[in-house]
Design an enzyme around this catalytic site. Structure first.
Site, PDB file in Angstrom:
ATOM      1  N   LYS A   1      -9.394 -22.956  30.753  1.00 18.38           N
ATOM      2  CA  LYS A   1      -9.657 -21.990  31.831  1.00 18.38           C
ATOM      3  C   LYS A   1     -10.366 -20.747  31.281  1.00 18.38           C
ATOM      4  CE  LYS A   1      -5.585 -23.284  34.558  1.00 18.38           C
ATOM      5  NZ  LYS A   1      -4.299 -22.790  35.073  1.00 18.38           N
TER       6      LYS A   1
ATOM      7  N   ALA B   1      -4.363 -18.731  31.587  1.00 16.83           N
ATOM      8  CA  ALA B   1      -2.943 -19.085  31.487  1.00 16.83           C
ATOM      9  C   ALA B   1      -2.672 -20.342  32.302  1.00 16.83           C
ATOM     10  CB  ALA B   1      -2.066 -17.935  31.979  1.00 16.83           C
ATOM     11  N   ASP B   2      -1.646 -21.055  31.881  1.00 10.63           N
ATOM     12  CA  ASP B   2      -1.208 -22.230  32.622  1.00 10.63           C
ATOM     13  C   ASP B   2       0.294 -22.383  32.451  1.00 10.63           C
ATOM     14  OD1 ASP B   2      -2.385 -24.622  34.177  1.00 10.63           O
ATOM     15  OD2 ASP B   2      -0.864 -25.499  32.862  1.00 10.63           O
ATOM     16  N   THR B   3       0.967 -22.771  33.527  1.00 10.93           N
ATOM     17  CA  THR B   3       2.424 -22.928  33.515  1.00 10.93           C
ATOM     18  C   THR B   3       2.795 -24.330  33.983  1.00 10.93           C
ATOM     19  OG1 THR B   3       2.706 -20.576  34.028  1.00 10.93           O
ATOM     20  CG2 THR B   3       4.606 -22.003  34.434  1.00 10.93           C
TER      21      THR B   3
ATOM     22  N   GLY C   1       1.285 -21.292  28.732  1.00  8.31           N
ATOM     23  CA  GLY C   1       0.324 -21.111  27.647  1.00  8.31           C
ATOM     24  C   GLY C   1      -0.629 -20.002  28.028  1.00  8.31           C
TER      25      GLY C   1
END
Length: 189
Positions: free
Chosen positions: A52, A68-70, A105
């Site tokens: 991203k 960010a990624d969850t 992350g």
């Protein structure tokens, strides 16, 4: 001064960065978020966060980009965002009465350097009845959230306890992110 850009359309991440009183703009990434199945949850979130951030960096290479990624992981199974009510119900049933891990992350990308990290928070859910799950799904809240719940909304009623960073569960480990940003020169704040 380098401009700070959030590579996410998440209203929760936007709100958290505003809470930290950072000056930033938003440019949403358009990358494919397909998960590589051989990766561990922490590798998945770091990979997606980087994809991203890097996507937006290609358009704004003179800026500091945050991606960010969850995800939610339970018993080795990664739970992303539900695509329909049935999937949401199954996810919430899995989480009912159990502990699960929430991984976020974060990638911070500039011309000079890239920093990748992740945080893990353990969340314990109360036992949920089918009616509680159905009522929650009817609220519409689960559909844009990993694991099919939002701890900052009605989903908070399911949480028995957490071990780790609350903001990580919301979608961005805020204190760690701000500390990492301090290592980037000329970050406008």
């Amino acid at each position: 001064m380098k401009k700070l850009i959030l590579a996410s359309g998440s209203p929760r991440r936007k709100q958290l960065l505003e809470q930290a009183q950072l000056q930033f703009s938003i440019s949403t990434s358009t990358v494919d978020e397909t998960i590589t199945e051989t990766l561990t949850p922490n590798q998945v979130v770091e990979q997606l966060a980087f994809k991203k951030a890097n996507d937006v960096f290609k358009r704004f290479d003179d800026s500091i980009i945050i991606g960010a990624d969850t995800i939610v992981s339970i018993n080795g199974t990664i739970l992303g965002k539900p695509t329909n009510e049935e999937e949401s119900f199954r996810m919430l049933q899995q989480l009912s009465g159990n502990d699960h891990d929430v991984y976020t992350g974060v990638a911070i990308v500039t011309k000079e350097k890239t920093v990748l990290f992740h945080e893990r928070t353990v969340v314990s859910f109360w036992e949920l009845t089918a009616k509680e799950i159905e009522d929650y799904i009817a609220s519409g809240e689960p559909f844009d959230k990993a694991g099919s719940y939002g701890i900052q909304g009605l989903g908070a009623l399911f949480v028995k306890k957490i071990n780790g960073d609350y903001f990580n569960v919301v979608g961005l480990p805020l204190a760690r992110t701000v500390r990492e940003l301090k290592n980037f020169q000329n970050c406008s704040s």
